[in-house]
Design a protein around this motif. Structure first.
Motif, PDB file in Angstrom:
ATOM      1  N   LEU A 166       0.745  -1.336  -0.162  1.00 59.01           N
ATOM      2  CA  LEU A 166      -0.030   0.100  -0.023  1.00 59.01           C
ATOM      3  C   LEU A 166       0.954   1.296   0.165  1.00 59.01           C
ATOM      4  O   LEU A 166       2.030   1.146   0.505  1.00 59.01           O
ATOM      5  N   PRO A 167       0.500   2.198  -0.662  1.00 70.81           N
ATOM      6  CA  PRO A 167       1.148   3.313  -0.813  1.00 70.81           C
ATOM      7  C   PRO A 167       1.419   4.206   0.549  1.00 70.81           C
ATOM      8  O   PRO A 167       0.403   4.466   1.207  1.00 70.81           O
ATOM      9  N   SER A 168       2.595   4.480   1.026  1.00 67.62           N
ATOM     10  CA  SER A 168       2.583   5.294   2.353  1.00 67.62           C
ATOM     11  C   SER A 168       2.249   6.658   2.382  1.00 67.62           C
ATOM     12  O   SER A 168       2.045   7.352   3.402  1.00 67.62           O
ATOM     13  N   SER A 169       2.030   7.240   1.138  1.00 71.57           N
ATOM     14  CA  SER A 169       1.368   8.577   1.202  1.00 71.57           C
ATOM     15  C   SER A 169       0.058   8.798   1.346  1.00 71.57           C
ATOM     16  O   SER A 169      -0.396   9.709   1.922  1.00 71.57           O
ATOM     17  N   SER A 170      -0.799   7.516   1.536  1.00 73.19           N
ATOM     18  CA  SER A 170      -2.022   7.682   1.862  1.00 73.19           C
ATOM     19  C   SER A 170      -2.580   6.773   2.987  1.00 73.19           C
ATOM     20  O   SER A 170      -3.621   7.200   3.705  1.00 73.19           O
ATOM     21  N   VAL A 171      -1.935   5.689   3.353  1.00 73.69           N
ATOM     22  CA  VAL A 171      -1.969   5.106   4.778  1.00 73.69           C
ATOM     23  C   VAL A 171      -0.681   4.600   5.449  1.00 73.69           C
ATOM     24  O   VAL A 171       0.543   4.702   4.746  1.00 73.69           O
ATOM     25  N   GLN A 172      -0.747   4.266   6.688  1.00 78.26           N
ATOM     26  CA  GLN A 172       0.217   3.789   7.270  1.00 78.26           C
ATOM     27  C   GLN A 172      -0.293   2.430   8.031  1.00 78.26           C
ATOM     28  O   GLN A 172      -1.453   1.962   8.258  1.00 78.26           O
ATOM     29  N   THR A 173       0.592   1.397   7.952  1.00 78.55           N
ATOM     30  CA  THR A 173       0.426   0.100   8.355  1.00 78.55           C
ATOM     31  C   THR A 173       1.436  -0.321   9.588  1.00 78.55           C
ATOM     32  O   THR A 173       2.328   0.056   9.527  1.00 78.55           O
ATOM     33  N   VAL A 174       0.839  -1.273  10.447  1.00 75.08           N
ATOM     34  CA  VAL A 174       1.403  -1.863  11.524  1.00 75.08           C
ATOM     35  C   VAL A 174       1.254  -3.268  11.527  1.00 75.08           C
ATOM     36  O   VAL A 174      -0.017  -3.619  11.217  1.00 75.08           O
ATOM     37  N   MET A 175       2.082  -4.042  12.162  1.00 69.84           N
ATOM     38  CA  MET A 175       1.776  -5.386  12.380  1.00 69.84           C
ATOM     39  C   MET A 175       1.954  -5.675  13.943  1.00 69.84           C
ATOM     40  O   MET A 175       3.044  -5.158  14.509  1.00 69.84           O
ATOM     41  N   TYR A 176       1.195  -6.461  14.612  1.00 70.19           N
ATOM     42  CA  TYR A 176       1.478  -6.824  15.871  1.00 70.19           C
ATOM     43  C   TYR A 176       1.436  -8.493  15.997  1.00 70.19           C
ATOM     44  O   TYR A 176       0.321  -8.922  15.669  1.00 70.19           O
ATOM     45  N   ARG A 177       2.557  -8.962  16.528  1.00 66.30           N
ATOM     46  CA  ARG A 177       2.663 -10.408  16.138  1.00 66.30           C
ATOM     47  C   ARG A 177       3.578 -10.844  17.324  1.00 66.30           C
ATOM     48  O   ARG A 177       4.924 -10.496  17.449  1.00 66.30           O
ATOM     49  N   GLY A 178       3.266 -12.056  17.863  1.00 57.60           N
ATOM     50  CA  GLY A 178       4.243 -12.911  18.799  1.00 57.60           C
ATOM     51  C   GLY A 178       5.302 -13.791  17.841  1.00 57.60           C
ATOM     52  O   GLY A 178       4.757 -14.191  16.523  1.00 57.60           O
ATOM     53  N   LEU A 179       6.645 -13.502  17.752  1.00 57.15           N
ATOM     54  CA  LEU A 179       7.465 -14.066  17.057  1.00 57.15           C
ATOM     55  C   LEU A 179       7.909 -15.662  17.218  1.00 57.15           C
ATOM     56  O   LEU A 179       8.552 -16.303  16.584  1.00 57.15           O
ATOM     57  N   GLN A 180       7.369 -16.249  18.533  1.00 53.03           N
ATOM     58  CA  GLN A 180       7.841 -17.516  18.821  1.00 53.03           C
ATOM     59  C   GLN A 180       6.783 -18.611  18.155  1.00 53.03           C
ATOM     60  O   GLN A 180       7.403 -19.776  18.132  1.00 53.03           O
ATOM     61  N   ARG A 181       5.840 -18.356  17.545  1.00 55.16           N
ATOM     62  CA  ARG A 181       4.706 -19.185  17.146  1.00 55.16           C
ATOM     63  C   ARG A 181       4.290 -18.933  15.907  1.00 55.16           C
ATOM     64  O   ARG A 181       3.354 -17.912  15.926  1.00 55.16           O
TER      65      ARG A 181
END
Length: 195
Positions: A166-181
């Motif tokens: 997605l274009p960073s000029s119109s939206v911002q994105t984040v991910m929230y995730r545990g890394l061990q599973r």
């Protein structure tokens, strides 16, 4: 004190952005937990749309709303249909006015549900594109992904790839995730920028 669960983190993002009088959408009603949260946040003067392709999901959602017995809930419209059809299911005059759209992908988490009925990658990607177009500036889309069930890993990978493009000029994105599973649920959130 541990980290917030994926669902709790999605709810926190919603609580920061949905206010009395707002319009919000639960794109995958399921058992109605997200619908109820949105209805509480939007309040009596707000409007919530809850979509699902299964009658059973809408029945469970209505039961949850009825059990809440709260008088300050938003008007909730339960819509039988695919999240891919949001553009036509949501009144046109409300396009661009929505404060939040929630997706909880996978299957209906109820004992009597047919676990073979799952969200499909193609319709989910259409729905996500539509959801961004429905948002007001500053609005948010939350997507809870479940890579641990059949079909879930493919859908999660496709959503993650699409979101990253997605274009960073119109939206911002984040991910929230545990890394061990790697099979554990995780969250991607998209915020429409205020321009």
């Amino acid at each position: 004190m541990g980290f917030l669960s994926v669902l709790s983190f999605a709810h926190k993002l919603i609580m920061d952005r949905v206010h009395p009088g707002d319009i919000a959408i639960d794109a995958t009603a399921g058992t109605g937990a997200d619908t109820l949260l949105l209805a509480q946040r939007a309040g009596r003067s707000g409007q919530v749309y809850a979509l699902d392709i299964q009658d059973e999901a809408l029945r469970l959602t209505q039961e949850r709303l009825d059990r809440a017995s709260l008088t300050n809930l938003a008007q909730v419209s339960l819509l039988l249909g695919s999240h891919a059809d949001m553009k036509t299911l949501i009144p046109e005059h409300e396009h661009g006015q929505v404060s939040a759209v929630m997706f909880n992908l996978g299957y209906l988490p109820a004992d009597i549900a047919d676990k073979r009925v799952i969200t499909e990658t193609d319709s989910t990607l259409i729905a996500l594109e539509t959801a961004i177009g429905l948002l007001r500036p500053g609005g948010v889309v939350t997507i809870v992904l479940y890579p641990g069930h059949a079909g879930g890993e493919r859908e999660a990978a496709a959503v993650e790839s699409w979101t990253a493009s997605l274009p960073s000029s119109s939206v911002q994105t984040v991910m929230y995730r545990g890394l061990q599973r790697s099979e554990a649920p995780y969250l991607i959130a998209i915020e429409r920028k205020k321009t």
